[in-house]
Design a protein around this motif. Sequence first.
Motif, PDB file in Angstrom:
ATOM      1  N   LEU A  80       0.820  -1.220   0.000  1.00  0.00           N
ATOM      2  CA  LEU A  80       0.000   0.000   0.000  1.00  0.00           C
ATOM      3  C   LEU A  80       0.855   1.272   0.000  1.00  0.00           C
ATOM      4  O   LEU A  80       0.572   2.206  -0.774  1.00  0.00           O
ATOM      5  CB  LEU A  80      -0.966  -0.013   1.173  1.00  0.00           C
ATOM      6  N   PRO A  81       1.907   1.369   0.833  1.00  0.00           N
ATOM      7  CA  PRO A  81       2.781   2.544   0.711  1.00  0.00           C
ATOM      8  C   PRO A  81       3.418   2.674  -0.668  1.00  0.00           C
ATOM      9  O   PRO A  81       3.555   3.788  -1.187  1.00  0.00           O
ATOM     10  CB  PRO A  81       3.841   2.304   1.801  1.00  0.00           C
TER      11      PRO A  81
ATOM     12  N   VAL B 237     -10.555   0.777 -16.247  1.00  0.00           N
ATOM     13  CA  VAL B 237     -11.604   1.449 -15.469  1.00  0.00           C
ATOM     14  C   VAL B 237     -11.046   2.331 -14.361  1.00  0.00           C
ATOM     15  O   VAL B 237     -11.815   3.010 -13.668  1.00  0.00           O
ATOM     16  CB  VAL B 237     -12.581   0.428 -14.852  1.00  0.00           C
ATOM     17  N   THR B 238      -9.729   2.361 -14.190  1.00  0.00           N
ATOM     18  CA  THR B 238      -9.125   3.137 -13.107  1.00  0.00           C
ATOM     19  C   THR B 238      -8.437   4.366 -13.667  1.00  0.00           C
ATOM     20  O   THR B 238      -7.674   4.281 -14.632  1.00  0.00           O
ATOM     21  CB  THR B 238      -8.100   2.291 -12.334  1.00  0.00           C
ATOM     22  N   ALA B 239      -8.694   5.506 -13.063  1.00  0.00           N
ATOM     23  CA  ALA B 239      -8.023   6.734 -13.465  1.00  0.00           C
ATOM     24  C   ALA B 239      -6.520   6.601 -13.252  1.00  0.00           C
ATOM     25  O   ALA B 239      -6.069   5.948 -12.299  1.00  0.00           O
ATOM     26  CB  ALA B 239      -8.561   7.913 -12.657  1.00  0.00           C
ATOM     27  N   SER B 240      -5.748   7.227 -14.121  1.00  0.00           N
ATOM     28  CA  SER B 240      -4.288   7.121 -14.037  1.00  0.00           C
ATOM     29  C   SER B 240      -3.761   7.533 -12.676  1.00  0.00           C
ATOM     30  O   SER B 240      -2.834   6.923 -12.143  1.00  0.00           O
ATOM     31  CB  SER B 240      -3.655   7.994 -15.124  1.00  0.00           C
ATOM     32  N   ALA B 241      -4.377   8.563 -12.077  1.00  0.00           N
ATOM     33  CA  ALA B 241      -3.896   9.075 -10.794  1.00  0.00           C
ATOM     34  C   ALA B 241      -4.071   8.084  -9.651  1.00  0.00           C
ATOM     35  O   ALA B 241      -3.492   8.258  -8.580  1.00  0.00           O
ATOM     36  CB  ALA B 241      -4.615  10.381 -10.450  1.00  0.00           C
ATOM     37  N   MET B 242      -4.872   7.019  -9.863  1.00  0.00           N
ATOM     38  CA  MET B 242      -5.143   6.059  -8.792  1.00  0.00           C
ATOM     39  C   MET B 242      -4.644   4.662  -9.111  1.00  0.00           C
ATOM     40  O   MET B 242      -4.804   3.736  -8.312  1.00  0.00           O
ATOM     41  CB  MET B 242      -6.648   6.027  -8.508  1.00  0.00           C
ATOM     42  N   LEU B 243      -4.002   4.475 -10.256  1.00  0.00           N
ATOM     43  CA  LEU B 243      -3.613   3.139 -10.681  1.00  0.00           C
ATOM     44  C   LEU B 243      -2.648   2.460  -9.707  1.00  0.00           C
ATOM     45  O   LEU B 243      -2.734   1.257  -9.471  1.00  0.00           O
ATOM     46  CB  LEU B 243      -2.984   3.194 -12.079  1.00  0.00           C
ATOM     47  N   GLY B 244      -1.723   3.211  -9.148  1.00  0.00           N
ATOM     48  CA  GLY B 244      -0.767   2.619  -8.231  1.00  0.00           C
ATOM     49  C   GLY B 244      -1.440   2.074  -6.990  1.00  0.00           C
ATOM     50  O   GLY B 244      -1.170   0.949  -6.555  1.00  0.00           O
TER      51      GLY B 244
ATOM     52  N   HIS C 276      -7.027   5.109   1.760  1.00  0.00           N
ATOM     53  CA  HIS C 276      -8.436   4.794   1.995  1.00  0.00           C
ATOM     54  C   HIS C 276      -9.259   4.999   0.736  1.00  0.00           C
ATOM     55  O   HIS C 276     -10.138   4.185   0.407  1.00  0.00           O
ATOM     56  CB  HIS C 276      -8.977   5.657   3.140  1.00  0.00           C
ATOM     57  N   ASP C 277      -8.988   6.087   0.016  1.00  0.00           N
ATOM     58  CA  ASP C 277      -9.728   6.359  -1.217  1.00  0.00           C
ATOM     59  C   ASP C 277      -9.501   5.260  -2.249  1.00  0.00           C
ATOM     60  O   ASP C 277     -10.428   4.852  -2.962  1.00  0.00           O
ATOM     61  CB  ASP C 277      -9.313   7.714  -1.801  1.00  0.00           C
ATOM     62  N   GLY C 278      -8.257   4.769  -2.350  1.00  0.00           N
ATOM     63  CA  GLY C 278      -7.979   3.693  -3.292  1.00  0.00           C
ATOM     64  C   GLY C 278      -8.716   2.420  -2.935  1.00  0.00           C
ATOM     65  O   GLY C 278      -9.318   1.760  -3.799  1.00  0.00           O
ATOM     66  N   ALA C 279      -8.696   2.059  -1.640  1.00  0.00           N
ATOM     67  CA  ALA C 279      -9.396   0.847  -1.205  1.00  0.00           C
ATOM     68  C   ALA C 279     -10.903   0.984  -1.387  1.00  0.00           C
ATOM     69  O   ALA C 279     -11.583   0.036  -1.816  1.00  0.00           O
ATOM     70  CB  ALA C 279      -9.060   0.554   0.253  1.00  0.00           C
ATOM     71  N   ARG C 280     -11.443   2.163  -1.073  1.00  0.00           N
ATOM     72  CA  ARG C 280     -12.883   2.374  -1.226  1.00  0.00           C
ATOM     73  C   ARG C 280     -13.290   2.311  -2.690  1.00  0.00           C
ATOM     74  O   ARG C 280     -14.341   1.750  -3.035  1.00  0.00           O
ATOM     75  CB  ARG C 280     -13.278   3.729  -0.630  1.00  0.00           C
TER      76      ARG C 280
ATOM     77  N   PRO D 282      -2.459  16.212  -5.542  1.00  0.00           N
ATOM     78  CA  PRO D 282      -2.760  17.172  -4.475  1.00  0.00           C
ATOM     79  C   PRO D 282      -2.186  16.713  -3.149  1.00  0.00           C
ATOM     80  O   PRO D 282      -2.066  15.515  -2.890  1.00  0.00           O
ATOM     81  CB  PRO D 282      -4.296  17.196  -4.448  1.00  0.00           C
ATOM     82  N   SER D 283      -1.807  17.678  -2.321  1.00  0.00           N
ATOM     83  CA  SER D 283      -1.241  17.370  -1.020  1.00  0.00           C
ATOM     84  C   SER D 283      -2.349  16.922  -0.067  1.00  0.00           C
ATOM     85  O   SER D 283      -3.225  17.709   0.298  1.00  0.00           O
ATOM     86  CB  SER D 283      -0.525  18.593  -0.455  1.00  0.00           C
ATOM     87  N   ARG D 284      -2.341  15.660   0.301  1.00  0.00           N
ATOM     88  CA  ARG D 284      -3.356  15.107   1.190  1.00  0.00           C
ATOM     89  C   ARG D 284      -2.679  14.158   2.167  1.00  0.00           C
ATOM     90  O   ARG D 284      -1.557  13.706   1.960  1.00  0.00           O
ATOM     91  CB  ARG D 284      -4.419  14.343   0.390  1.00  0.00           C
ATOM     92  N   HIS D 285      -3.404  13.810   3.225  1.00  0.00           N
ATOM     93  CA  HIS D 285      -2.859  12.863   4.189  1.00  0.00           C
ATOM     94  C   HIS D 285      -2.720  11.496   3.515  1.00  0.00           C
ATOM     95  O   HIS D 285      -3.649  11.033   2.849  1.00  0.00           O
ATOM     96  CB  HIS D 285      -3.781  12.750   5.402  1.00  0.00           C
ATOM     97  N   PRO D 286      -1.581  10.824   3.688  1.00  0.00           N
ATOM     98  CA  PRO D 286      -1.384   9.531   3.014  1.00  0.00           C
ATOM     99  C   PRO D 286      -2.471   8.509   3.329  1.00  0.00           C
ATOM    100  O   PRO D 286      -2.905   7.763   2.437  1.00  0.00           O
ATOM    101  CB  PRO D 286      -0.022   9.077   3.541  1.00  0.00           C
ATOM    102  N   LEU D 287      -2.912   8.452   4.573  1.00  0.00           N
ATOM    103  CA  LEU D 287      -3.933   7.466   4.926  1.00  0.00           C
ATOM    104  C   LEU D 287      -5.241   7.730   4.183  1.00  0.00           C
ATOM    105  O   LEU D 287      -5.963   6.789   3.827  1.00  0.00           O
ATOM    106  CB  LEU D 287      -4.181   7.472   6.436  1.00  0.00           C
ATOM    107  N   ARG D 288      -5.540   9.003   3.931  1.00  0.00           N
ATOM    108  CA  ARG D 288      -6.755   9.320   3.190  1.00  0.00           C
ATOM    109  C   ARG D 288      -6.634   8.845   1.750  1.00  0.00           C
ATOM    110  O   ARG D 288      -7.596   8.321   1.179  1.00  0.00           O
ATOM    111  CB  ARG D 288      -7.019  10.824   3.231  1.00  0.00           C
TER     112      ARG D 288
END
Length: 416
Positions: free
Chosen positions: A71-72, A345-352, A215-219, A206-212
């Motif tokens: 996940l990291p 089906v996954t946006a490039s920004a979330m593929l990892g 979480h967004d990827g898993a959701r 965007p600068s966001r908390h890593p856990l968020r």
Amino acid sequence: MRSFSSCAAPCPRLFPRSFSHLAWANLAAQSAEQLSLAAVPLVAVLALGAGPGEIGFLAAVQTLPFLLVSLPMGLLADRMSRRRLMVWAEGLRAVSLLALLGMVLSSTLGIGGLAVLGFLGAVGTVGFSVAAPALVPALVPRDALARANGRLELARSAAFTAGPALAGALVAWAGASSAFVLAAVLSVAAVGLLLRLNEAPRPAAPSRHPLRDVHDGARFVWQHAFLRPMLMTGAVFNISWFVLQAGYVPYAVRVLGLGAQAVGFTLAMYGAGMVVGALLTSRVTARLPFGRAIQVGPAVAVAAAATMAATLVVPTASLAALSFFLFGAGPMVWVITSTTLRQSVTASAMLGRVSAVFLTVNAGARPVGAALGGLVGALWGEPACLLLALAGFVLQAAIIFGSRIARLQRLPVPAA
């Protein structure tokens, strides 16, 4: 539906130079990994007199990174250059292999050192494994994704098949150092090829908390109508596969009456099946609606498990070998087609992050299956493992056949 096999070999229009660098780097990296995975326990036994406890400890340590850092690594793959992450990851593996070589040459080899360096090398494997599928959609046209993924998986299959045999031969003929020399050379070559790869810049995350972000990827995976059933299918498959693995070798020896060479032959058929499956996938996707092509792997896995269960009635090595061949071929079609759908089906920004979720769940399912298989085998015998595995493979097929994926005629419109 447009065919994914418009040319017999990879052609410039479908596979740009950057993807060719990735493909060759993948082959070198996969080969280095399989060589080292096979050589380490051999060296531990031959040079250090390690027993089952030490070998099991080394294997456990090498699998931990898949649970701890997937996940990291997925988060990093979405926040930085994926090529750079792969370079650093493969570089870490190369350093671990060179350190192993140094330990062998200086006669300072020990179980602790093998464990630490094996762990570091596996961290590199995780980084490479998360970033590579996230990078592919940026390198090839959308209608070539299945062919591109097939080429990467063919390399993995070839390395999986040849790596252990080559490692054994090198250790036997030229000593332990030769296997680590070749693995290190291949890993360094992979780094060099990755450095030649051109990756288009992506917008800054965007600068966001890593856990968020995690979480967004898993959701996203869990709420997606296609990704959730694929995740569940993969988890059940891995549990069932390791239930079968836990019971097969003692079953083959005690019930089928196979010797070590015959057992090795049946297991080798798995790698042969992987190669055949990787070669056939482009034809499968060209001739079937995409949803049906994805179902091929789970369906063949049921047939493979049923073939293995049939050895309870007709106890022959040929049926066991056929079972492992089918286990290699069918699920390889699944790996390629499901990866292609996931990329689509996954946006490039979330593929990892999405790749990391799948890797974490699949890795976590494996020790569950191994423990369950060990418990069932101890309580009711190895044949019970075969029957439980068959029930699990039926369940994983039912999940994917009952999902919306079954109605897919072609790849969905790419995510934004």
